[in-house]
Design an enzyme around this catalytic site. Structure first.
Site, PDB file in Angstrom:
ATOM      1  N   TYR A   1       0.821   4.282  -2.538  1.00 27.50           N
ATOM      2  CA  TYR A   1      -0.303   5.214  -2.376  1.00 27.50           C
ATOM      3  C   TYR A   1      -0.121   6.027  -1.097  1.00 27.50           C
ATOM      4  O   TYR A   1      -0.121   7.259  -1.126  1.00 27.50           O
ATOM      5  CB  TYR A   1      -1.597   4.409  -2.340  1.00 27.50           C
TER       6      TYR A   1
ATOM      7  N   ARG B   1     -10.726   2.291  11.199  1.00 27.14           N
ATOM      8  CA  ARG B   1     -10.560   3.618  10.610  1.00 27.14           C
ATOM      9  C   ARG B   1     -11.823   4.433  10.848  1.00 27.14           C
ATOM     10  O   ARG B   1     -12.915   4.013  10.508  1.00 27.14           O
ATOM     11  CB  ARG B   1     -10.293   3.494   9.121  1.00 27.14           C
TER      12      ARG B   1
ATOM     13  N   PHE C   1     -19.333  -5.306  -3.000  1.00 24.89           N
ATOM     14  CA  PHE C   1     -20.472  -5.938  -2.317  1.00 24.89           C
ATOM     15  C   PHE C   1     -21.776  -5.700  -3.095  1.00 24.89           C
ATOM     16  O   PHE C   1     -22.589  -6.613  -3.244  1.00 24.89           O
ATOM     17  CB  PHE C   1     -20.615  -5.423  -0.878  1.00 24.89           C
TER      18      PHE C   1
ATOM     19  N   SER D   1     -18.457  -1.049  -3.857  1.00 25.55           N
ATOM     20  CA  SER D   1     -18.784  -1.464  -5.233  1.00 25.55           C
ATOM     21  C   SER D   1     -18.767  -2.985  -5.344  1.00 25.55           C
ATOM     22  O   SER D   1     -19.667  -3.583  -5.947  1.00 25.55           O
ATOM     23  CB  SER D   1     -17.819  -0.826  -6.233  1.00 25.55           C
TER      24      SER D   1
ATOM     25  N   GLN E   1     -12.834  -5.812  10.830  1.00 21.14           N
ATOM     26  CA  GLN E   1     -12.165  -4.524  10.595  1.00 21.14           C
ATOM     27  C   GLN E   1     -13.237  -3.470  10.304  1.00 21.14           C
ATOM     28  O   GLN E   1     -14.311  -3.814   9.801  1.00 21.14           O
ATOM     29  CB  GLN E   1     -11.143  -4.617   9.449  1.00 21.14           C
TER      30      GLN E   1
ATOM     31  N   ARG F   1       0.825  -1.216   0.000  1.00 21.37           N
ATOM     32  CA  ARG F   1       0.000   0.000   0.000  1.00 21.37           C
ATOM     33  C   ARG F   1       0.859   1.265   0.000  1.00 21.37           C
ATOM     34  O   ARG F   1       0.327   2.376  -0.099  1.00 21.37           O
ATOM     35  CB  ARG F   1      -0.921   0.016   1.236  1.00 21.37           C
TER      36      ARG F   1
ATOM     37  N   ARG G   1     -13.154  -2.000  -4.598  1.00 26.02           N
ATOM     38  CA  ARG G   1     -13.421  -1.376  -3.303  1.00 26.02           C
ATOM     39  C   ARG G   1     -14.642  -2.047  -2.695  1.00 26.02           C
ATOM     40  O   ARG G   1     -15.491  -2.598  -3.400  1.00 26.02           O
ATOM     41  CB  ARG G   1     -13.651   0.127  -3.469  1.00 26.02           C
ATOM     42  N   VAL G   2     -14.735  -1.953  -1.394  1.00 19.26           N
ATOM     43  CA  VAL G   2     -15.698  -2.800  -0.713  1.00 19.26           C
ATOM     44  C   VAL G   2     -17.147  -2.482  -1.078  1.00 19.26           C
ATOM     45  O   VAL G   2     -17.949  -3.387  -1.278  1.00 19.26           O
ATOM     46  CB  VAL G   2     -15.438  -2.784   0.815  1.00 19.26           C
TER      47      VAL G   2
ATOM     48  N   GLU H   1       2.487   6.519   1.000  1.00 18.68           N
ATOM     49  CA  GLU H   1       3.667   7.395   1.074  1.00 18.68           C
ATOM     50  C   GLU H   1       3.639   8.451  -0.035  1.00 18.68           C
ATOM     51  O   GLU H   1       4.124   9.565   0.154  1.00 18.68           O
ATOM     52  CB  GLU H   1       4.958   6.571   1.005  1.00 18.68           C
TER      53      GLU H   1
HETATM   54  P1  NAD Z   1     -10.945   7.355  -9.137  1.00 16.88           P
HETATM   55  O1  NAD Z   1      -9.950   6.299  -9.447  1.00 16.88           O
HETATM   56  O2  NAD Z   1     -12.365   7.108  -9.519  1.00 16.88           O
HETATM   57  O3  NAD Z   1     -10.520   8.735  -9.780  1.00 16.88           O
HETATM   58  C1  NAD Z   1      -9.190   9.115  -9.995  1.00 16.88           C
HETATM   59  C2  NAD Z   1      -9.115   9.807 -11.343  1.00 16.88           C
HETATM   60  O4  NAD Z   1      -7.760  10.218 -11.584  1.00 16.88           O
HETATM   61  C3  NAD Z   1      -9.493   8.874 -12.505  1.00 16.88           C
HETATM   62  O5  NAD Z   1     -10.363   9.535 -13.378  1.00 16.88           O
HETATM   63  C4  NAD Z   1      -8.155   8.573 -13.173  1.00 16.88           C
HETATM   64  O6  NAD Z   1      -8.275   8.254 -14.543  1.00 16.88           O
HETATM   65  C5  NAD Z   1      -7.408   9.865 -12.909  1.00 16.88           C
HETATM   66  N1  NAD Z   1      -5.943   9.718 -12.952  1.00 16.88           N
HETATM   67  C6  NAD Z   1      -5.189   8.751 -12.358  1.00 16.88           C
HETATM   68  N2  NAD Z   1      -3.880   8.961 -12.608  1.00 16.88           N
HETATM   69  C7  NAD Z   1      -3.826  10.093 -13.388  1.00 16.88           C
HETATM   70  C8  NAD Z   1      -2.759  10.806 -13.979  1.00 16.88           C
HETATM   71  N3  NAD Z   1      -1.478  10.427 -13.837  1.00 16.88           N
HETATM   72  N4  NAD Z   1      -3.049  11.912 -14.719  1.00 16.88           N
HETATM   73  C9  NAD Z   1      -4.340  12.309 -14.887  1.00 16.88           C
HETATM   74  N5  NAD Z   1      -5.394  11.656 -14.351  1.00 16.88           N
HETATM   75  C10 NAD Z   1      -5.125  10.568 -13.597  1.00 16.88           C
HETATM   76  O7  NAD Z   1     -10.848   7.649  -7.579  1.00 16.88           O
HETATM   77  P2  NAD Z   1     -11.746   8.567  -6.633  1.00 16.88           P
HETATM   78  O8  NAD Z   1     -12.353   7.696  -5.614  1.00 16.88           O
HETATM   79  O9  NAD Z   1     -12.602   9.467  -7.428  1.00 16.88           O
HETATM   80  O10 NAD Z   1     -10.606   9.421  -5.898  1.00 16.88           O
HETATM   81  C11 NAD Z   1     -10.320  10.758  -6.265  1.00 16.88           C
HETATM   82  C12 NAD Z   1      -9.230  11.301  -5.361  1.00 16.88           C
HETATM   83  O11 NAD Z   1      -9.666  11.258  -4.010  1.00 16.88           O
HETATM   84  C13 NAD Z   1      -7.921  10.508  -5.430  1.00 16.88           C
HETATM   85  O12 NAD Z   1      -6.843  11.408  -5.359  1.00 16.88           O
HETATM   86  C14 NAD Z   1      -7.964   9.645  -4.202  1.00 16.88           C
HETATM   87  O13 NAD Z   1      -6.681   9.338  -3.733  1.00 16.88           O
HETATM   88  C15 NAD Z   1      -8.713  10.535  -3.224  1.00 16.88           C
HETATM   89  N6  NAD Z   1      -9.387   9.730  -2.195  1.00 16.88           N
HETATM   90  C16 NAD Z   1     -10.527   9.024  -2.473  1.00 16.88           C
HETATM   91  C17 NAD Z   1     -11.119   8.265  -1.487  1.00 16.88           C
HETATM   92  C18 NAD Z   1     -12.384   7.490  -1.722  1.00 16.88           C
HETATM   93  O14 NAD Z   1     -12.859   6.820  -0.793  1.00 16.88           O
HETATM   94  N7  NAD Z   1     -12.994   7.522  -2.872  1.00 16.88           N
HETATM   95  C19 NAD Z   1     -10.539   8.186  -0.210  1.00 16.88           C
HETATM   96  C20 NAD Z   1      -9.356   8.887   0.024  1.00 16.88           C
HETATM   97  C21 NAD Z   1      -8.798   9.677  -0.971  1.00 16.88           C
HETATM   98  N1  UDP Z   2     -13.004  -5.723   1.661  1.00 12.99           N
HETATM   99  C1  UDP Z   2     -13.711  -6.916   1.788  1.00 12.99           C
HETATM  100  N2  UDP Z   2     -14.203  -7.502   0.653  1.00 12.99           N
HETATM  101  C2  UDP Z   2     -14.063  -6.942  -0.576  1.00 12.99           C
HETATM  102  C3  UDP Z   2     -13.353  -5.713  -0.694  1.00 12.99           C
HETATM  103  C4  UDP Z   2     -12.829  -5.133   0.452  1.00 12.99           C
HETATM  104  O1  UDP Z   2     -13.881  -7.464   2.877  1.00 12.99           O
HETATM  105  O2  UDP Z   2     -14.556  -7.535  -1.556  1.00 12.99           O
HETATM  106  C5  UDP Z   2     -12.482  -5.086   2.884  1.00 12.99           C
HETATM  107  C6  UDP Z   2     -11.000  -4.718   2.831  1.00 12.99           C
HETATM  108  O3  UDP Z   2     -10.202  -5.804   3.243  1.00 12.99           O
HETATM  109  C7  UDP Z   2     -10.948  -3.547   3.803  1.00 12.99           C
HETATM  110  C8  UDP Z   2     -12.305  -2.879   3.652  1.00 12.99           C
HETATM  111  O4  UDP Z   2     -13.144  -3.857   3.041  1.00 12.99           O
HETATM  112  O5  UDP Z   2     -10.831  -4.029   5.126  1.00 12.99           O
HETATM  113  C9  UDP Z   2     -12.271  -1.633   2.799  1.00 12.99           C
HETATM  114  O6  UDP Z   2     -11.606  -1.951   1.596  1.00 12.99           O
HETATM  115  P1  UDP Z   2     -11.477  -0.923   0.377  1.00 12.99           P
HETATM  116  O7  UDP Z   2     -10.604  -1.595  -0.647  1.00 12.99           O
HETATM  117  O8  UDP Z   2     -12.818  -0.458  -0.053  1.00 12.99           O
HETATM  118  O9  UDP Z   2     -10.752   0.370   0.971  1.00 12.99           O
HETATM  119  P2  UDP Z   2      -9.533   0.621   1.985  1.00 12.99           P
HETATM  120  O10 UDP Z   2     -10.183   1.371   3.079  1.00 12.99           O
HETATM  121  O11 UDP Z   2      -8.971  -0.685   2.476  1.00 12.99           O
HETATM  122  O12 UDP Z   2      -8.562   1.395   1.191  1.00 12.99           O
END
Ligand code: NAD
Ligand code: UDP
Length: 330
Positions: free
Chosen positions: A149, A281, A195, A193, A213, A146, A190-191, A151
């Site tokens: 992402y 978390r 599920f 989507s 967890q 991980r 992701r969990v 770091e």
């Molecule tokens: P996502 O993967 O749906 O969206 C990320 C977008 O960035 C995508 O459209 C992808 O094509 C684009 N992308 C990736 N690398 C690129 C690059 N090098 N140049 C240009 N575009 C690039 O993810 P998301 O859930 O919409 O997340 C958006 C942001 O929010 C991310 O920075 C993510 O780290 C942060 N974030 C999201 C969550 C969450 O739960 N969804 C949690 C923590 C942080």
């Molecule tokens: N997880 C799960 N089943 C799945 C996908 C994820 O049990 O099909 C768990 C995963 O191990 C984590 C939590 O759901 O404990 C959230 O995972 P996700 O990948 O959505 O995000 P994270 O918070 O781990 O970045």
């Protein structure tokens, strides 16, 4: 001659899950949007309804390369967010966070734009403090699966704060906790989507580990609200600020809720827990509450009820072989 009353906003990662909602929200607020995306995990389907809007512009571009445009504000969201996506090409993930931040900060410095960084709860790693406050420095493995992402995002935060200290940039840093809603990639692993897709197909629900967890799930509309309030806050307020829903669920509870809401015949099956999977978390959102009077309004059940029809429609369209590309088709 451009209309000076309209703010010009760059959204990187604008074709992704959160980015596509943000583009729409900012257009609705009367802004001109430049959406930049390399479509690694994002999709044109997510922004299809925006393409005809004259105030929306789309540019295919990778943020690891410099970008020369004129804008007033930047929301830097570009980065794959799901573990299977960011682990697919970990070197590119780290480059996207670090080189992407350098390029976007360089752009912000040149055009004097205010810049927002989509940071993450992953900066806390597998936390030893609970719930997590912004003052907590985290417990992060620097060389695990991980780390590209976690770091990468930590280094991006460092760069944001150094650009502020060294160059006086106006920065806003949000630490996003697990967010969900329509436009999530159906195969992103992701969990939420996973599920919902499994439940709608009556396939086994894959529970990793013992399912005890926890995560705290925020509906995307609530997240956008705090983004906008953070961006509008006084320049002295930089964050980092936790943005998420502080109600904590075990992953098993989530699985049971999804089965119930979809009326699915799926059974829960246990699978191995991925490496470095955080045990607990949950955000402490006192800072966001105090500064913006923000608390999430949409709780998990309601958010899932709004999200399930999106995945249901995707599956139906797939069956009927119409439009709406699935990631495996892309
Ligand atoms: P996502 O993967 O749906 O969206 C990320 C977008 O960035 C995508 O459209 C992808 O094509 C684009 N992308 C990736 N690398 C690129 C690059 N090098 N140049 C240009 N575009 C690039 O993810 P998301 O859930 O919409 O997340 C958006 C942001 O929010 C991310 O920075 C993510 O780290 C942060 N974030 C999201 C969550 C969450 O739960 N969804 C949690 C923590 C942080
Ligand atoms: N997880 C799960 N089943 C799945 C996908 C994820 O049990 O099909 C768990 C995963 O191990 C984590 C939590 O759901 O404990 C959230 O995972 P996700 O990948 O959505 O995000 P994270 O918070 O781990 O970045």
């Amino acid at each position: 001659m451009r209309d000076l009353s309209r703010k010009r906003i760059l959204v990187t990662g604008g074709a992704g899950f959160i980015g596509s909602h943000l583009c729409k929200r900012l257009l609705d607020e009367g802004c001109d949007i430049l959406c930049v995306d390399n479509f690694f995990t994002g999709s044109k389907d997510n922004i299809l309804p925006l393409l005809d809007n004259p105030h929306f512009e789309l540019l295919r571009h990778d943020v690891t390369f410099p970008l020369y445009v004129e804008v007033d504000e930047i929301y830097n969201l570009a980065c794959p967010a799901s573990p299977i996506h960011y682990q697919f090409d970990p070197v590119q993930t780290a480059k996207t966070s670090v080189h992407g931040a350098i390029n976007m900060l360089g752009l912000a410095k040149r055009v004097r734009a205010k810049i927002f960084q989509a940071s993450t709860s992953e900066v806390y790693g597998d936390p030893r403090e609970h719930p997590q406050k912004e003052s907590y420095w985290g417990h992060v493995n620097p060389n695990g699966l991980r780390s590209c992402y976690d770091e990468g995002k930590r280094c991006a935060e460092t760069l944001f704060f150094d650009y502020r200290r060294q160059h006086g940039l106006r920065i806003k840093v949000a630490r996003i906790f697990n967010t969900y809603g329509p436009n999530m990639h159906p195969n992103d692993g992701r969990v939420v989507s996973n599920f919902i897709m499994q439940a709608l197909k009556n396939e086994p629900i894959t529970l990793y580990g013992d399912g005890e967890q926890t995560r705290s799930f925020c509906y995307v509309d609530d997240l956008l609200e705090v983004f906008i309030r953070l961006m509008a806050s006084p320049d002295e307020f930089t964050g980092p600020v936790n943005t998420g829903n502080p109600v904590e669920f075990t992953i098993r509870e989530l699985a049971e809720m999804v089965i119930e809401l979809t009326g699915s015949r799926s059974e829960i099956v246990n699978k191995p827990l991925p490496e470095d999977d955080p045990v607990r978390r949950c955000p402490d959102i006192s800072l966001a509450r105090e500064h913006f009077g923000w608390t999430p309004a949409i709780q998990l059940k309601e958010g899932l009820e709004r999200t399930i029809p999106y995945f249901d429609q995707l599956l139906k369209a797939r069956k009927n072989n119409q439009g709406l590309l699935t990631p495996s088709d892309r």
